[in-house]
Design a protein around this motif. Structure first.
Motif, PDB file in Angstrom:
ATOM      1  N   ALA A   5       9.489  -1.654  -7.038  1.00  0.00           N
ATOM      2  CA  ALA A   5       9.102  -1.718  -5.620  1.00  0.00           C
ATOM      3  C   ALA A   5       7.775  -2.461  -5.453  1.00  0.00           C
ATOM      4  O   ALA A   5       7.636  -3.299  -4.559  1.00  0.00           O
ATOM      5  CB  ALA A   5       9.009  -0.312  -5.035  1.00  0.00           C
ATOM      6  N   VAL A   6       6.804  -2.176  -6.322  1.00  0.00           N
ATOM      7  CA  VAL A   6       5.509  -2.856  -6.269  1.00  0.00           C
ATOM      8  C   VAL A   6       5.699  -4.349  -6.514  1.00  0.00           C
ATOM      9  O   VAL A   6       5.140  -5.194  -5.807  1.00  0.00           O
ATOM     10  CB  VAL A   6       4.521  -2.239  -7.283  1.00  0.00           C
ATOM     11  N   ARG A   7       6.499  -4.687  -7.489  1.00  0.00           N
ATOM     12  CA  ARG A   7       6.774  -6.094  -7.820  1.00  0.00           C
ATOM     13  C   ARG A   7       7.360  -6.833  -6.622  1.00  0.00           C
ATOM     14  O   ARG A   7       6.943  -7.951  -6.291  1.00  0.00           O
ATOM     15  CB  ARG A   7       7.724  -6.140  -9.014  1.00  0.00           C
ATOM     16  N   ASP A   8       8.321  -6.207  -5.958  1.00  0.00           N
ATOM     17  CA  ASP A   8       8.942  -6.827  -4.783  1.00  0.00           C
ATOM     18  C   ASP A   8       7.931  -7.041  -3.660  1.00  0.00           C
ATOM     19  O   ASP A   8       7.936  -8.084  -3.000  1.00  0.00           O
ATOM     20  CB  ASP A   8      10.111  -5.976  -4.274  1.00  0.00           C
ATOM     21  N   GLU A   9       7.074  -6.063  -3.440  1.00  0.00           N
ATOM     22  CA  GLU A   9       6.090  -6.188  -2.352  1.00  0.00           C
ATOM     23  C   GLU A   9       5.015  -7.225  -2.695  1.00  0.00           C
ATOM     24  O   GLU A   9       4.572  -7.966  -1.816  1.00  0.00           O
ATOM     25  CB  GLU A   9       5.465  -4.838  -2.018  1.00  0.00           C
ATOM     26  N   GLN A  66       0.829  -1.210   0.000  1.00  0.00           N
ATOM     27  CA  GLN A  66       0.000   0.000   0.000  1.00  0.00           C
ATOM     28  C   GLN A  66       0.860   1.256   0.000  1.00  0.00           C
ATOM     29  O   GLN A  66       0.540   2.252  -0.657  1.00  0.00           O
ATOM     30  CB  GLN A  66      -0.915   0.031   1.229  1.00  0.00           C
ATOM     31  N   GLU A  67       1.940   1.197   0.740  1.00  0.00           N
ATOM     32  CA  GLU A  67       2.818   2.360   0.841  1.00  0.00           C
ATOM     33  C   GLU A  67       3.370   2.774  -0.529  1.00  0.00           C
ATOM     34  O   GLU A  67       3.594   3.964  -0.777  1.00  0.00           O
ATOM     35  CB  GLU A  67       3.968   2.049   1.800  1.00  0.00           C
ATOM     36  N   CYS A  68       3.547   1.803  -1.417  1.00  0.00           N
ATOM     37  CA  CYS A  68       4.027   2.128  -2.767  1.00  0.00           C
ATOM     38  C   CYS A  68       3.067   3.053  -3.502  1.00  0.00           C
ATOM     39  O   CYS A  68       3.477   3.797  -4.393  1.00  0.00           O
ATOM     40  CB  CYS A  68       4.212   0.845  -3.580  1.00  0.00           C
ATOM     41  N   PHE A  69       1.787   2.998  -3.150  1.00  0.00           N
ATOM     42  CA  PHE A  69       0.765   3.790  -3.826  1.00  0.00           C
ATOM     43  C   PHE A  69       0.301   4.997  -3.016  1.00  0.00           C
ATOM     44  O   PHE A  69      -0.463   5.817  -3.528  1.00  0.00           O
ATOM     45  CB  PHE A  69      -0.442   2.903  -4.156  1.00  0.00           C
ATOM     46  N   GLN A  70       0.798   5.091  -1.778  1.00  0.00           N
ATOM     47  CA  GLN A  70       0.362   6.184  -0.919  1.00  0.00           C
ATOM     48  C   GLN A  70       0.701   7.527  -1.576  1.00  0.00           C
ATOM     49  O   GLN A  70       1.804   7.736  -2.050  1.00  0.00           O
ATOM     50  CB  GLN A  70       1.048   6.079   0.445  1.00  0.00           C
TER      51      GLN A  70
END
Length: 121
Positions: free
Chosen positions: A63-67, A42-46
């Protein structure tokens, strides 16, 4: 479980065993760790706008891919610990969702299924 899930489950077991982490991987702890990883996703999109969230930079996408991978790996580990076949659980849930959200009644709406329950049932 389908072969990719089986392979990832075995790899996660080996990864944890090599580090003596099984002692920490109770279902409760894995579920808690999963929520932390979901929060990191979620933090990636905050603070992004809707448009920005649909047009990520290469760095943001990495970063999204890793999460997403972290979330999936914790799900696989948790499923293995409690004996859930993820693939079958997903198919079963899709059937339940299909019954809860009949396409002819929910078309174009984001309301919860309770808004569509048949009052006669």
């Amino acid at each position: 479980m389908s072969d990719p899930f089986v392979q990832l489950h075995k790899a996660m077991q080996q990864f944890a065993a090599a580090r003596d982490w099984e002692q920490f991987h109770s279902p409760k702890n894995l579920a808690m760790a999963l929520t932390v990883e979901a929060a990191e996703l979620q933090e990636c999109f905050q603070w992004l706008t809707e448009a920005q969230s649909q047009a990520l930079t290469a760095e943001q996408l990495t970063a999204v891919r890793d999460e997403i991978a972290d979330v999936q790996l914790y799900l696989i580990r948790l499923a293995g610990q409690v004996g859930v076949d993820i693939e079958q659980a997903c198919w079963d849930k899709m059937k339940k969702n299909d019954a809860k959200y009949p396409a002819d009644r929910v078309q174009g709406s984001a309301q919860k299924y309770t808004a569509y329950e048949d009052p006669e049932t």
